[in-house]
Design an enzyme around this catalytic site. Structure first.
Site, PDB file in Angstrom:
ATOM      1  N   GLY A  29      12.737   4.005 -56.491  1.00 49.81           N
ATOM      2  CA  GLY A  29      13.893   3.479 -57.199  1.00 49.81           C
ATOM      3  C   GLY A  29      14.531   2.355 -56.416  1.00 49.81           C
ATOM      4  CG  ASP A  30      16.975  -1.780 -56.871  1.00 50.09           C
ATOM      5  OD1 ASP A  30      17.847  -1.596 -56.002  1.00 50.09           O
ATOM      6  OD2 ASP A  30      16.707  -2.904 -57.334  1.00 50.09           O
ATOM      7  CG  PHE A  31      19.165   1.159 -52.111  1.00 51.98           C
ATOM      8  CD1 PHE A  31      19.782  -0.072 -52.112  1.00 51.98           C
ATOM      9  CD2 PHE A  31      18.242   1.446 -51.097  1.00 51.98           C
ATOM     10  CE1 PHE A  31      19.495  -1.015 -51.132  1.00 51.98           C
ATOM     11  CE2 PHE A  31      17.949   0.510 -50.109  1.00 51.98           C
ATOM     12  CZ  PHE A  31      18.576  -0.737 -50.137  1.00 51.98           C
TER      13      PHE A  31
ATOM     14  CG  ASP B 259      11.724   1.546 -49.800  1.00 46.22           C
ATOM     15  OD1 ASP B 259      11.946   0.532 -50.489  1.00 46.22           O
ATOM     16  OD2 ASP B 259      11.737   1.542 -48.553  1.00 46.22           O
TER      17      ASP B 259
ATOM     18  CG  ASP C 179      -1.940   1.122   1.116  1.00 48.74           C
ATOM     19  OD1 ASP C 179      -2.752   1.067   0.169  1.00 48.74           O
ATOM     20  OD2 ASP C 179      -1.922   2.052   1.940  1.00 48.74           O
TER      21      ASP C 179
ATOM     22  NE  ARG D 201      14.373  -2.716 -38.466  1.00 50.97           N
ATOM     23  CZ  ARG D 201      14.086  -3.634 -37.544  1.00 50.97           C
ATOM     24  NH1 ARG D 201      14.454  -3.458 -36.319  1.00 50.97           N
ATOM     25  NH2 ARG D 201      13.415  -4.710 -37.870  1.00 50.97           N
TER      26      ARG D 201
HETATM   27  O1  LIG Z   1       4.311   8.143  -8.429  1.00 53.59           O
HETATM   28  C1  LIG Z   1       3.441   7.261  -8.269  1.00 53.59           C
HETATM   29  N1  LIG Z   1       2.793   7.095  -7.095  1.00 53.59           N
HETATM   30  C2  LIG Z   1       1.860   6.139  -6.913  1.00 53.59           C
HETATM   31  C3  LIG Z   1       1.528   5.282  -7.948  1.00 53.59           C
HETATM   32  C4  LIG Z   1       0.474   4.212  -7.822  1.00 53.59           C
HETATM   33  O2  LIG Z   1      -0.477   4.590  -6.848  1.00 53.59           O
HETATM   34  C5  LIG Z   1      -1.177   3.433  -6.398  1.00 53.59           C
HETATM   35  C6  LIG Z   1      -1.278   3.521  -4.918  1.00 53.59           C
HETATM   36  O3  LIG Z   1      -2.463   2.946  -4.509  1.00 53.59           O
HETATM   37  P1  LIG Z   1      -2.534   1.620  -3.640  1.00 53.59           P
HETATM   38  O4  LIG Z   1      -1.284   1.420  -2.874  1.00 53.59           O
HETATM   39  O5  LIG Z   1      -3.804   1.667  -2.886  1.00 53.59           O
HETATM   40  O6  LIG Z   1      -2.577   0.479  -4.732  1.00 53.59           O
HETATM   41  P2  LIG Z   1      -3.693   0.171  -5.837  1.00 53.59           P
HETATM   42  O7  LIG Z   1      -3.263   0.730  -7.162  1.00 53.59           O
HETATM   43  O8  LIG Z   1      -5.058   0.558  -5.371  1.00 53.59           O
HETATM   44  O9  LIG Z   1      -3.582  -1.386  -5.976  1.00 53.59           O
HETATM   45  P3  LIG Z   1      -3.879  -2.482  -4.846  1.00 53.59           P
HETATM   46  O10 LIG Z   1      -4.713  -3.512  -5.529  1.00 53.59           O
HETATM   47  O11 LIG Z   1      -2.533  -2.997  -4.446  1.00 53.59           O
HETATM   48  O12 LIG Z   1      -4.597  -1.828  -3.703  1.00 53.59           O
HETATM   49  C7  LIG Z   1      -0.324   2.242  -6.848  1.00 53.59           C
HETATM   50  O13 LIG Z   1      -0.945   1.587  -7.934  1.00 53.59           O
HETATM   51  C8  LIG Z   1       0.975   2.871  -7.322  1.00 53.59           C
HETATM   52  O14 LIG Z   1       1.608   2.128  -8.333  1.00 53.59           O
HETATM   53  C9  LIG Z   1       2.195   5.445  -9.190  1.00 53.59           C
HETATM   54  O15 LIG Z   1       1.936   4.703 -10.172  1.00 53.59           O
HETATM   55  N2  LIG Z   1       3.141   6.421  -9.293  1.00 53.59           N
END
Ligand SMILES: O=c1[nH]cc([C@@H]2O[C@H](COP(=O)(O)OP(=O)(O)OP(=O)(O)O)[C@@H](O)[C@H]2O)c(=O)[nH]1
Length: 629
Positions: free
Chosen positions: A519-521, A493, A88, A536
């Site tokens: 053209g063909d180079f 090309d 989180d 490439r």
């Molecule tokens: O610079 C950045 N800061 C944050 C993020 C993204 O923000 C979310 C944070 O949300 P959370 O931790 O609640 O996660 P969720 O996306 O809701 O997924 P969960 O299923 O794990 O709860 C997170 O996705 C970060 O990656 C960013 O991308 N850049």
């Protein structure tokens, strides 16, 4: 590739990431971790005031997310996960905890608070070890957090709203994505950048080291893992060695909710219920771990490689990603109906694409990942769809004859397509309208993706006219005229190509400085220019043809004229795998090959070019610039 050997410890485990965040998925899969994604349904509504510090809140939320998934997956008769990872991310400023904005106004409120200030980003992470006894889930929880400080510049209201209207803030903690447009708001970052993005990979690896390589008894008071040990250090920390120095029972205090003990040689450590921390009986674990250390995961990846490629090719061909674009979710049955395929086959394809992180799967159904939206949807700006179709319909059949190509040292067009190639382009790419457009599409899509890198690897502003030989649809020319306002570009090309370029031109862009000439180079006169470009092209041809072409170009050049090549340069030291595989690709389909920087340098100097400079990008194309002396 698994760079960090400790990740290997999880290779035979059922690892689940309890997160819907595409960023977390990308960070962990880039680190070589194999896992399933089961987004948590835990509602992020814990009472923030009940925590003594913001990181306590983030760690608890991460824990609840992981436990919700672990419990949900503990279903009778099904194998429960061994490890569930939850995370989180929160932002704190002025004593407030900011999560994802609820709407645009909320995003504005958050960004205004962060404007011009330093704030902290905390990511709480939880690793849950699971086992199931009589269908009762047993868990061990390890948690940690990481803090990164971020300073925002002073930003105008206008810029904030423009950023909010881009839509980027909505699923990001604090209302910004540092890895994308949001990076422009940031003056500096102190600490782990990936922590801001959503997952502190470095700290996670350290935690795995703590969990899977507990320090030997003698070292218990001294060893502190200040950094992720180097690869060599990991090799020294083999299970056998570790086991022999940890005879007897030894309790190690972990930062998490639990302490566990380490006893039997080679074991991960026993927990309170007499199991190792991964939920296996200790005796069994000892043997398992020995084979685990030696598990040839690189080979398994290679064994699976062709299946993964084909799954992506087929999903692209059946336009699965096009169908899912812009849709919240579709069930397998709905996808199957749309693509006129069986439900059981479609379901397996969709699940494989989910495992490959091209799709996301929830209870509501399947949806595209950001990666798929950006590159696999056929009409997206930087779609690789055309290139993938070429890989599926043209390169794949050729590669099935790789063995013959290696034995015979020649391309396999005759075996794959029943045709001998006298004239490579005419016979293999342009023999029907369908193959021609497929090839042009492929070249257009790959060039669109790489053109800016080619155009800007060197400062080309001293040139007034350029001729892109074999420039196909003009995708590079379009970027060149954007980058260099005084440059005029001729795309040269074959007539077969030039007749069909109109469908590839951008709308609403001034292309008056681009001329298409056919053209063909090898056979025809080449237009005059200050700068010649071969992107490439040389890799398609053998040395005699290349010498003829370079000599012709050299004759047209005056002193100071430039020649720009873009190719994949072979490099023994860097072992750039794409370039070596591309060289095999050239074997099965052309008369050419990829060459080393030394070979290019010799070729160019032989034809009167000097100051050969090479920019090895390490990505798809390397760029070479030289000057006619
Ligand atoms: O610079 C950045 N800061 C944050 C993020 C993204 O923000 C979310 C944070 O949300 P959370 O931790 O609640 O996660 P969720 O996306 O809701 O997924 P969960 O299923 O794990 O709860 C997170 O996705 C970060 O990656 C960013 O991308 N850049």
């Amino acid at each position: 590739m698994v760079l960090c050997p400790v990740i290997r410890k999880l290779v035979s485990k059922r690892v689940v990431l309890a997160s819907a965040s595409p960023r977390r998925q990308e960070i962990l899969s880039s680190a070589g971790l194999r896992f399933e994604v089961v987004p948590s349904r835990f509602k992020e509504t814990l009472d923030k005031t009940s925590f003594s510090a913001p990181y306590e809140y983030a760690m608890e939320t991460a824990k609840q997310k992981a436990l919700e998934v672990a419990n949900r997956m503990n279903v009778k008769d099904f194998r429960p996960p061994d490890v569930v990872i939850g995370a989180d991310t929160i932002v704190t400023v002025d004593g407030l905890i900011l999560e994802k904005p609820a709407d645009k106004q909320d995003a504005y409120n958050m960004l205004s608070r962060l404007n011009g200030k330093v704030h902290s980003v905390f990511t709480g992470v939880t690793i849950v070890h699971c086992s199931s006894k009589d269908n009762q889930l047993q868990t061990e929880v390890f948690k940690f957090y990481e803090e990164t400080k971020v300073k925002f510049s002073d930003l105008s209201e206008e810029l904030l709203w423009e950023y909010i209207h881009s839509g980027e803030p909505m699923d990001k903690a604090g209302g910004y994505g540092i890895q994308s447009l949001g990076g422009m708001l940031v003056e500096y970052v102190h600490g782990d950048f990936l922590n801001v993005v959503g997952f502190p990979l470095n700290h996670f690896c350290k935690k795995l080291v703590e969990l899977y390589y507990p320090p030997p008894r003698d070292a218990i008071h001294h060893v502190k893992y200040d950094s992720v040990p180097s690869v060599e250090t990991f090799e020294v920390l083999s299970d056998e060695e570790h086991g022999s120095s940890t005879q007897g029972n030894l309790t190690i205090k972990l930062e998490g909710d639990n302490a566990f003990s380490s006893g039997a040689p080679g074991s991960l450590g026993k927990n309170k219920i007499g199991q190792d921390v991964m939920g296996e009986p200790v005796e069994k674990c000892s043997g398992d771990m020995e084979s685990l250390t030696k598990f040839p995961s690189t080979l398994v990846e290679l064994l699976d490689g062709f299946k993964a490629s084909k799954a992506m090719f087929v999903a692209c061909k059946l336009k699965v990603f096009d169908l899912l674009k812009g849709k919240a979710h579709l069930k397998a049955k709905d996808v199957a109906d749309h693509i006129s395929a069986s439900v059981c086959g479609t379901e397996r394809l969709l699940d494989s694409c989910t495992a490959l992180q091209l799709l996301k799967k929830t209870n509501q159904g399947y949806s595209n990942t950001e990666l798929a939206d950006k590159y696999l949807v056929s009409d997206s700006e930087y779609s690789l769809h055309g290139y993938i179709m070429h890989a599926n319909d043209h390169v794949w059949p050729l590669f099935t004859h790789l063995e013959s190509a290696v034995k015979e040292g020649t391309n396999q067009n005759h075996r794959a397509f029943g045709k001998n190639t006298q004239d490579l382009f005419q016979d293999s790419y342009y023999h029907s309208m369908e193959t021609k457009l497929r090839f042009m599409n492929a070249m257009h899509s790959i060039m669109k993706l790489t053109a800016r890198g080619v155009a800007t690897a060197f400062d080309l502003s001293r040139f007034r006219s350029a001729c892109d030989l074999g420039g196909c649809t003009g995708a590079l020319a379009q970027v060149l005229i954007q980058e260099y306002p005084h440059l005029k570009v001729t795309v040269f090309d074959l007539p077969d190509v030039i007749e069909n370029v109109s469908g590839f031109q951008p709308t609403g862009q001034d292309t008056s400085r681009i001329t298409f000439t056919s053209g063909d180079f090898f056979k025809d006169n080449i237009p005059e220019a200050d700068l010649y470009i071969l992107s490439r092209v040389l890799h398609d041809w053998p040395d005699d043809k290349i010498n003829a072409l370079l000599s012709k170009i050299s004759d047209l050049c005056t002193p100071g004229s430039g020649l720009l090549l873009s190719e994949m340069v072979l490099d023994d030291k860097k072992r750039n795998r794409s370039a070596w595989l591309q060289s095999l690709n050239m074997l099965v389909q052309t008369e050419g090959k990829e060459r080393s920087s030394y070979e290019y340098r010799c070729l160019l100097e032989q034809h009167g070019f000097r100051n050969v400079e090479i920019v090895q990008t390490g990505s798809l194309l390397d760029i070479i610039l030289c000057t006619k002396c």
